[in-house]
Design an enzyme around this catalytic site. Structure first.
Site, PDB file in Angstrom:
ATOM      1  N   ALA A   1     -51.814 121.502  -3.005  1.00  0.00           N
ATOM      2  CA  ALA A   1     -51.006 121.564  -4.181  1.00  0.00           C
ATOM      3  C   ALA A   1     -51.316 119.980  -4.722  1.00  0.00           C
ATOM      4  O   ALA A   1     -51.910 119.169  -3.891  1.00  0.00           O
ATOM      5  CB  ALA A   1     -49.911 121.794  -5.117  1.00  0.00           C
ATOM      6  N   SER A   2     -50.598 118.851  -5.295  1.00  0.00           N
ATOM      7  CA  SER A   2     -51.115 117.971  -5.716  1.00  0.00           C
ATOM      8  C   SER A   2     -51.071 116.585  -4.140  1.00  0.00           C
ATOM      9  O   SER A   2     -51.231 115.435  -4.277  1.00  0.00           O
ATOM     10  CB  SER A   2     -50.101 117.205  -6.445  1.00  0.00           C
ATOM     11  OG  SER A   2     -50.882 117.645  -7.525  1.00  0.00           O
TER      12      SER A   2
END
Length: 380
Positions: free
Chosen positions: A86-87
């Site tokens: 993800a981030s």
């Protein structure tokens, strides 16, 4: 032994800190046992499902794997299991940009249009993309409105095409304020492609993953994910399988997969000059937010905050399509907390408690650092 001086010493390009006398193999094992108790409790009582790796003074003091890679197959997780980051992916995108800056292939204050000529928004720089100050609207929102068939994957180039054709309205003018932006980081990946002359995924593999021997780290693609039996499946909070969708093909803001063991290699490489010089990397860990009364800051791909014990740490979290991720680094004691989960069920709400356990508040005096292990034992 005399009091240990906590000062970083550079040796052959690697930043080192002395290991204090209180940090012994026995105390490290004791810390690991208490961490195991904490994560076992989170697994049994709070539904945590994932892998963990914790370091201190560059040494791994704890690894753990709890639950399943896929609840339907009921196959156990391992510390070699890869998760969508993800981030947490953003720090790798920022590193790629810094590497190219060092090589003179781009400059932070270059405009986006120098690399993407038909980009319809003027006055936006690479630096503003890195620091979330571009004002651009969220591509995941306007793609939902503008992409005709969500069964068809959308790529970075496709999103650039949507922006050139439809020119979605901006949130604000460049550099007006901080606004966390996935759009900025997919754009950075596209700029890396233009500046380097190779696909973004290829750049990461050849310039970062392979040199660091991150053998279980890769970017999203149908073939890689399908061929890899060591990838955790994303799930909803209710443990239902979450399938990838058309947005998973966009890279830069997300889309990287890795393991806690590979992320430890990444953490350790950031104390060296294997990728960039120390002074280049320091910009990633230097705050850029101009707003007053902020609880935390942001550098290049890293959030920055002060812990309750006074230590300044860099970290990033991520949440995407059934995955929740977290990576924290404390330069003061070369420690790291790495957690990867494929069930975003709220168990990450206990991160603050874990951080307070690892970095307890100190009341003052010369002996407080020697009490960290003792304080950890009491906390169990």
């Amino acid at each position: 032994m005399g009091e240990t001086k906590v000062a970083e010493v550079e040796e052959h390009g690697r930043l080192r800190i002395p290991v204090p006398a209180y940090f012994t193999p026995d105390s490290a094992r004791q810390l690991g046992r208490h961490l195991d108790s904490i994560f076992t409790h989170l697994h049994k009582r709070k539904g945590f499902n994932g892998t963990v790796l914790v370091t201190k003074y560059d040494q791994v003091v704890y690894t753990g794997a709890f639950g399943y890679a896929d609840f339907q197959r009921r196959d156990s997780l391992h510390t070699q299991t890869a998760f969508q980051l993800a981030s947490v992916s953003k720090q790798f995108t920022a590193m790629a940009v810094m590497m190219l800056q060092e090589q003179g292939k781009l400059q932070y204050d270059d405009s986006v249009q120098q690399y993407i000529p038909d980009f319809p928004y003027s006055g936006i720089t690479i630096r503003q993309l890195l620091t979330h100050r571009s004002g651009l609207s969220n591509y995941t929102y306007f793609s939902d409105e503008l992409w005709p068939d969500r069964k068809v994957p959308i790529t970075n180039d496709d999103v650039l095409g949507l922006m050139a054709t439809h020119q979605p309205p901006v949130y604000f003018q460049p550099d007006k304020r901080f606004d966390y932006s996935n759009t900025g980081y997919f754009l950075l990946a596209s700029i890396v492609e233009k500046a380097s002359g190779v696909p973004f995924a290829t750049f990461l593999q050849k310039r970062i993953f392979a040199p660091l021997q991150m053998t279980n780290t890769f970017t999203f693609s149908d073939s890689l994910v399908a061929q890899t039996d060591k990838v955790a499946t994303g799930h909803t909070g209710g443990r239902r399988k979450r399938w990838p969708d058309y947005l998973d093909y966009v890279l830069g803001d997300k889309g990287m997969y890795s393991t806690v063991e590979d992320l430890y290699k990444w953490d350790q490489a950031l104390y060296t000059e294997k990728l960039v010089k120390h002074e280049t990397l320091q910009k990633a860990f230097t705050g850029t937010r101009q707003e007053r009364k902020k609880d935390e800051d942001y550098g290049f791909g890293w959030r920055i905050k002060e812990l309750s014990n006074g230590d300044t740490v860099v970290y990033h979290g991520g949440l995407w399509h059934g995955y929740a991720t977290y990576l924290l680094r404390n330069p003061k004691d070369h420690s790291a907390l790495i957690i990867l989960s494929n069930v975003p069920n709220g168990s990450f709400r206990h991160l603050k408690e874990i951080e307070q356990f690892l970095y307890p508040e100190q009341s003052g005096g010369k002996e407080e650092e020697k009490q960290i292990i003792v304080a950890s034992a009491r906390k169990d």
